[in-house]
Design an enzyme around this catalytic site. Structure first.
Site, PDB file in Angstrom:
ATOM      1  CB  CYS A 157      -1.027   4.018 -20.317  1.00  0.00           C
ATOM      2  SG  CYS A 157      -2.562   3.635 -21.179  1.00  0.00           S
ATOM      3  CG  ASP A 190      -0.189   8.078 -18.786  1.00  0.00           C
ATOM      4  OD1 ASP A 190      -0.101   8.374 -19.981  1.00  0.00           O
ATOM      5  OD2 ASP A 190      -0.998   7.236 -18.357  1.00  0.00           O
ATOM      6  CB  VAL A 208       0.221  14.331   4.380  1.00  0.00           C
ATOM      7  CG1 VAL A 208       0.370  15.470   3.396  1.00  0.00           C
ATOM      8  CG2 VAL A 208       0.966  13.105   3.899  1.00  0.00           C
ATOM      9  CD  GLU A 209       7.616  13.813   6.567  1.00  0.00           C
ATOM     10  OE1 GLU A 209       8.611  14.572   6.569  1.00  0.00           O
ATOM     11  OE2 GLU A 209       7.464  12.882   5.735  1.00  0.00           O
ATOM     12  CG  LEU A 210       6.926  17.914   1.567  1.00  0.00           C
ATOM     13  CD1 LEU A 210       5.612  17.928   0.819  1.00  0.00           C
ATOM     14  CD2 LEU A 210       7.492  19.327   1.643  1.00  0.00           C
ATOM     15  CE1 TYR A 242      -3.165  10.204 -18.277  1.00  0.00           C
ATOM     16  CE2 TYR A 242      -4.836  11.440 -19.459  1.00  0.00           C
ATOM     17  CZ  TYR A 242      -3.568  10.925 -19.392  1.00  0.00           C
ATOM     18  OH  TYR A 242      -2.701  11.135 -20.428  1.00  0.00           O
ATOM     19  CD  GLU A 243     -10.618   9.142 -16.484  1.00  0.00           C
ATOM     20  OE1 GLU A 243      -9.699   8.290 -16.524  1.00  0.00           O
ATOM     21  OE2 GLU A 243     -11.048   9.735 -17.488  1.00  0.00           O
TER      22      GLU A 243
END
Lengths: 123, 123, 123, 123, 123, 123, 123, 123, 123, 123
Positions: free
Chosen positions: C28, C35, C50-52, C69-70
């Site tokens: 945070c 968080d 995307v490669e994992l 968060y946003e």
């Protein structure tokens, strides 16, 4: 303390009564923020049982009190023991938690002569 | 170690305090990848209780430490025992797992004189 | 940004790929406290995927970032869209909460020509 | 491909058949480690249905194959479509995950004339 | 009303923000007994977002108010709409019930121009 | 047998280590069909602990073995006991079942001097 | 077929009746082994409704029949449609599975004029 | 019918009110045995709302009535519609079942002008 | 009785074998209606173990028998004890219920010399 | 009291019979409002067992009785003990609750000579 009780309707038997109050709330004495929890009172009655509506109102009184988890647990235990003088009693408090940590407390006592059943923990 | 404690508010009773921290994370010392788990501290207090916010910060310090599951379990157990000298204590660590295997650890100890209640395992 | 990708093995089909990362953690920016959340990336690939493992390391980089968060939600969405230019994409973030409130966020976009399937929300 | 089929017993109706295989395992082509998942085949049959035991043996053949999640999904979809030529088909693969990320894939196709029911996603 | 807001960090995108408050409590205006519920605020922000801590304190103010379920639902909806003027908003209230009946309420509104995503109901 | 071990980091304490492998698979020696199950190894270490990655590879070796449930249970138990010589050990195997019957097995042993804690069964 | 029916008590309304039979069993025509499943009949009645006890006995008759999943699904659907001539009907069969694969089937039909509600799938 | 109502406190908004009564019981008119179920009333109020305690007493009156599932569903629907004349209403009844079959019913209606939200089914 | 057995592969160890049959069905001798339940056989083998497929066929034979719950429980217990002469055995039967009451039965016995582990009840 | 019993079909064995009645309802003697609960009768039979249908009708008789939780528990216990004179018996009542508190009760007794198994609590 004058919480209403009623006479144990089956004083000749060691049987277990449990009241689970899922909607308990008090206030944190440090921050003033509300705490939420479940209060589980389990006991083997002696001469008297606590009246359910009176017990509910007793718990509602904590809504405006600033009090720590440990004090809630020990206070309710002590007041219910003093009120009913049961053969055996356990109080469990289960808190929703704050900041990623949730807490649970258990207090328990028995009359020295008590040899009846000990029910399992609530959670 | 200087984690804050407070005096046991009910030293005359053997009662149980449990703190469940669902958001614990440390680092694997071999790979550097993060580990995630739940840390469950359960104890019967002696003279003092660990202060909840201080305990939370203590756990957050593991966020940057490279340390194995077994060492997390034994370290927290040893440090909390040294800090509080409780009558009884159990530490359970529950890990989210890696590569199809998830691990759990349990450490427990009691004062030799302790005869109070032993609560059930957390999971 | 140089996160590894690989060519879509079935470019002729509108199919859905979903990666659910249950062990996301950031900080945070206000309080510095960690968080914890789940990040759900769902997309219909265009030319690349995307490669994992690279995606996993990308998410681990948030461990030391102070970010709301946003901003987590919009950043990951923007970076994954820029990286892959998919036909359709949704990012859901599901947070464990603080102080009695838990939050969820959803961002979604589609190529204007896209007419393929829209999978249901993750939660 | 010569997986056994049998004639659709109700060719006059658009109805849905779903086979959920919870015990699928293949090998990661990069690491050689086993992957575990659930394969959900859902279709509206045309002239033929895949025989259940033959389908089970077909899935068991992946046990020794090194193949990525995306390729498992597209391969089974393509082979079942070619085998049965159904009116509508969906293949969902749900993987147990590795290193904190679990993946799901969905492929779907329909005969252009198909106007029958579209069942909900499996998960 | 002066609840703190902050500028929408991604005003160019229709994305969804949801705050789930599991620990809401108010008072029944008829009986004075406490009501307990979950308040789910879901919205697509316009120019501003409600600040999370301010929103939490706003909800805590209901602790001492005597107010019916319907009024809680419509009040919070109206005040949040007035505060943020969002593109789309839904408020769901989920009550624990009394006397064998538990109630749920849903209010929802959208800017007439809004064409973005409509997330599913919370419960 | 040469599965890697490491020295018990806390040899002075009776503590419990549990590894839950949800992705075990072997072959039925009668039919050749794959069996799937969960293997739960729980033990109180003596001088050494089994290394987690080595244990995982050891379990993966069963993937191509034809072996009955009872033999899986007794083999893993015997090999782990011989490898680690623990103070106490339990092995639980939980199988997904065939033809409407699912099976579980439990093997357990202790050093005669062992007086430490006995954890509950896994399921 | 002479399964008992009764007149629709509310013929002026399009409303939904659903009967969930969790204890269905038939026999596999290939192996003779029993199959177990749940049969979900959902319909909007026209002039008549199937009597519940008669329907139960009708389902019990499958106990000694050798019949495939697909045929169970289509037979019950056809017989109930013929019996009741409903405005809309769906039959879902959910099977416990054999050898690691469990199957589900859905058949559905509507009167061409029907414009009433379509309830969600049972599972 | 004289069940108490109160004026809709927000007549300018199409919002949803739902009352879930888990403790409904009536009598089977054929056998006299009690039936148990859940009654879910969901509606968008017009000018008035049914008062919750009056509704509860109305439901309790079924305790001594011999009445079939279908009639319970249609009666409550008709009486609530007549009482409140809502913009939209749905009644779901969910029964515990007898002899291995459990039943559910759904009735629904809307004012022809109604264009507001339609909430999802309760179960 | 001639149900196939095989020699205990680990006769030197007191270990537990459990078979859970979820798809048991018999007939009520009074009404002729089918009963459905789960049969859980748990035992510590002596010299022999019951062969799994033979046990399954043995249970399937109850499909056409009219027999009460108590007799199912005691019959299977007696026949399995006579067949295997185990060191310890428990039989649990769990029934789906009729008319609002569901029943469970437990029978258990041990060789007088048996001092091995006693596993927990199945449910 | 003349509730039908039948002779214990296996009087030579200490085995457990449990009947779980989920659909119990009585009336609160104070308010007249209905109470709902689950009644769990568990016993080791002596010479006789209570007939299941007679027991069901006995429980249905409480539907019109005004009686407190404690009296329900002790009455059923006393009447069943008097009727059957079992070797061991436990009665658990689990109530749905009122006003945020739900209650549970347990009564238990044994013949002084009884040394058979004691099953776990129902909940």
């Amino acid at each position: 303390m004058d919480i209403e009780t009623f006479p144990n309707p089956a004083p000749g038997r060691d049987y277990v009564i449990q009241h689970v109050a899922d909607e308990f709330t008090s206030l944190c004495p440090k921050t003033g923020h509300p705490d939420f929890g479940t209060i589980v009172l389990t006991y083997v009655p002696g001469n008297v049982c606590v009246e359910l509506k009176a017990y509910k109102l007793y718990l509602q009184d904590f809504r405006t009190k600033g009090i720590f988890y440990e004090a809630v647990t020990n206070s309710i235990f002590d007041e219910m023991w003093a009120l009913m003088n049961p053969r055996w009693m356990r109080l469990e408090t289960i808190w929703r938690g704050r900041g990623g940590i949730r807490s649970n407390m258990i207090a328990e006592n028995a009359d020295p002569q008590y040899e009846g059943p000990i029910p399992p923990y609530f959670s």
